[in-house]
Motif scaffolding. Structure first.
Motif, PDB file in Angstrom:
ATOM      1  N   THR A  35      -4.861  41.723 107.199  1.00  0.00           N
ATOM      2  CA  THR A  35      -5.000  40.282 107.026  1.00  0.00           C
ATOM      3  C   THR A  35      -6.402  39.958 106.531  1.00  0.00           C
TER       4      THR A  35
ATOM      5  N   LEU B 199       6.367  31.109 107.320  1.00  0.00           N
ATOM      6  CA  LEU B 199       6.442  32.205 106.354  1.00  0.00           C
ATOM      7  C   LEU B 199       7.770  32.165 105.602  1.00  0.00           C
TER       8      LEU B 199
ATOM      9  N   GLU C 176      -2.827  28.899 108.949  1.00  0.00           N
ATOM     10  CA  GLU C 176      -2.275  30.011 108.184  1.00  0.00           C
ATOM     11  C   GLU C 176      -1.776  31.069 109.149  1.00  0.00           C
TER      12      GLU C 176
ATOM     13  N   ASP D 171       0.090  34.950 109.783  1.00  0.00           N
ATOM     14  CA  ASP D 171       0.298  36.263 109.174  1.00  0.00           C
ATOM     15  C   ASP D 171       0.922  37.210 110.186  1.00  0.00           C
TER      16      ASP D 171
END
Length: 608
Positions: A296, A549, A582, A584
């Motif tokens: 990441t 996502l 965000e 991940d």
């Protein structure tokens, strides 16, 4: 979730001792019948000859299993009937090493049995077998019946018929429709010589020398080569487990996205570790897909990076500290806060009353420093001995690591294993009564399960309340390939109770401060589309950020050919509404044969 290793060892123990108890019992007549294999197999999952003696069953040996608790061999009739629902192959259970070879033409006399791998309580389907056999070798060196090709065209798109309501939703007595349902198709080939070709690996090789492939490469494919499990109604019909009748050392060591090039051929078996399984006499050649571990990006100065990582029963005796540390530093880029699940006490599985985990945690922190990362501080609460589930004696718990140069922890005295954390108002803002603290630890919803750990953090003057979770495992749920359809997910009952308590606690925080930054994260042991997640999210209290996502990237775990979500980071409205968060899912474990945990860590970055 308990490790696959511990669950597998337990299942192997059961398999070795429950053969008689796992056999479907039917009345046996006194005489023996001379029948063909397709007569024995019949047109349903249960043989019409179950419990009866048969004699002179003829076939060609297609595979020999000389190891494990289920020694025996497969035979197949080279003269099939015209009914596609009736298999032409059957397993002959010898218990000792068989004295036949592939290509032998044999006749077998014995008793037809329906053996249920892992026992009838598992809900698994049964395997039709001939037991207590008398075997006569008629000739040797005969050609093996041609393998039936399993491919994208032959496997139906629908997964399973509904079970018979009058039989408790069992499909056992339902007539097979192999052209309509995938599980019926595989059952119609049970015991037969089958073949797949040029198949993509969708679950990496595990320590038990098995892997999963798909014969439908476009079916719910993920970007990195796996197969996504995206809902209860979108089953992946092309999944098939691969084992081998050859030497363990010759089994391919594969990652997701690799290919078994060429032909893989052998009898089609059924077991408790994944259902229908091609047990190969001939394995394809491994072709690497070149999959690499993800990294990441590092958080910016004004971003708070919060991660969750299940480190799979980590204790001081493990040799994985350097690898976990490298993952945190190099792949996760040293998040500001890391919620760790499955941190064991200072002597691991030794059940002597030890509950402290300072040796375990500090060993990891030291390894992180050695890997070039920050000197994390940490907070946790030791559980009461042997009350939180997991490996007996291990006393697993959640632990907060945090980088004190970036974030501070607000300590509020009084938190222990039995004291419930509450909510209060302080300077007009939501705060915890104890920090760290456990949510309602005396509630029966947490019996033999981990209690959520709540902590109060401050980043750049903004308070963020983080709740580390490790909800009840899926142990006890029926498998997707079970005889009961729809399957029973019994573990959900406790997990729903737990989710209700977490949701209520978050709602209490938001009642005091509607714009509070709250994060509930960890190993939720359930999917982003599950009712567990819906309960956590109810009344708008939280939202599972993995849903930000693309669908093909939503997975944290890979099980039996299905890439799926178990680990989640759920956020309150104030975080969801911000435009700068965000998410991940950092794929460093689940897709690889040399994984140090079976979970992929998750990272959330946002500006509080």
């Amino acid at each position: 979730m308990p490790s696959k290793k511990s669950a597998r060892l337990a299942a192997l123990t059961v398999a070795a001792v429950c053969s008689a108890a796992s056999t479907v019992a039917l009345t046996s007549p006194a005489h023996a019948d001379t029948v063909a294999i397709h007569d024995i197999q019949g047109t349903t999952r249960l043989s019409p000859y179950a419990g009866r003696a048969v004699t002179g069953v003829a076939g060609i040996v297609t595979g020999v299993r000389a190891y494990g608790s289920s020694r025996g061999f497969w035979i197949q009739d080279p003269n099939p009937d015209a009914d596609p629902a009736t298999s032409e192959g059957v397993f002959v259970f010898t218990s000792s090493i068989p004295k036949v070879a592939v290509g032998d033409s044999v006749t077998v006399s014995g008793t037809v049995s329906e053996y249920v791998p892992a026992g009838t309580a598992s809900g698994n389907q049964s395997v039709t077998e001939i037991t207590k056999p008398t075997v006569t070798v008629v000739s040797s060196g005969n050609p093996v019946p041609a393998a039936t090709v399993i491919d994208a065209k032959s496997v139906p798109g629908k997964y399973t018929p509904a079970g018979d309501a009058a039989a408790g939703n069992s499909v056992n007595g339902v007539t097979l429709r192999p052209k309509k349902y995938a599980l019926d198709y595989y059952e119609s080939l049970e015991g037969m010589n089958v073949q797949v070709a040029d198949t993509r690996v969708v679950t990496a090789t595990d320590p038990y020398t098995e892997l999963w492939v798909t014969v439908k490469p476009r079916e719910n494919a993920t970007e990195r080569g796996g197969t996504l499990y995206g809902s209860y109604t979108s089953q992946n019909t092309g999944r098939l487990q691969i084992q081998s009748l050859g030497a363990t050392a010759d089994f391919p060591v594969a990652n997701v996205g690799d290919t078994l090039a060429g032909r893989t051929t052998g009898p089609l078996d059924y077991n408790q570790f994944g259902g229908y399984t091609l047990v190969a006499n001939t394995l394809g050649t491994l072709k690497s897909g070149g999959l690499e571990r993800e990294t990441t990006r590092k958080q910016r100065t004004g971003e708070l990076a919060v991660a969750t990582y299940n480190v799979e029963n980590l204790d001081p005796s493990d040799g994985t500290f350097e690898e976990h540390a490298s993952a945190i530093v190099n792949n996760l880029k040293s998040p500001d806060i890391v919620s760790l699940e499955e941190i064991q006490d200072n002597n691991g599985a030794t059940d002597d009353g030890t509950t402290a985990a300072d040796v375990t945690v500090n060993k990891l922190i030291d390894a992180i420093v050695a890997a070039g990362g920050p000197t994390y501080d940490w907070r946790s609460i030791d559980p009461t001995n042997d009350t939180d589930g997991g490996e007996p004696g291990g006393n697993i718990r959640q632990v907060f690591l945090f980088n004190p140069k970036r974030v501070s922890f607000t300590d509020r005295a009084g938190g222990d294993a039995t004291t419930a954390v509450g909510v209060k108002k302080e300077h007009g803002k939501a705060a915890l009564t104890v920090s760290p603290g456990r949510i309602d630890p005396a509630n029966t919803a947490w019996t033999s399960s981990r209690k959520p750990l709540a902590g109060e953090f401050v980043f750049r003057g903004r308070t963020v309340i983080v709740i580390a979770n490790h909800l009840n495992s899926k142990g006890g749920d029926q498998a997707l390939h079970a005889q009961y359809q729809p399957v029973v997910r019994s573990s959900e009952v406790q997990r729903h109770q737990q989710a209700t308590l977490v949701n209520a606690f978050v709602k209490g925080l938001l009642k005091v401060q509607k714009d509070a930054d709250v994060i509930a994260l960890g190993d939720m042991n359930d999917f982003e589309f599950s009712d567990t997640t819906k309960i956590l999210e109810s009344h708008g209290a939280l939202w599972s950020a993995i849903k930000s996502l693309p669908r093909s990237e939503r997975y944290t775990y890979d099980y039996q050919g299905n890439q799926q979500v178990l680990d989640q980071i759920l956020v309150s409205r104030s975080i969801k509404r911000s435009s700068d968060f965000e998410y991940d899912s950092v794929h460093i474990n689940s897709e690889f044969h040399d994984q140090v945990s079976d979970h992929d860590p998750q990272v959330l970055r946002f500006e509080p």
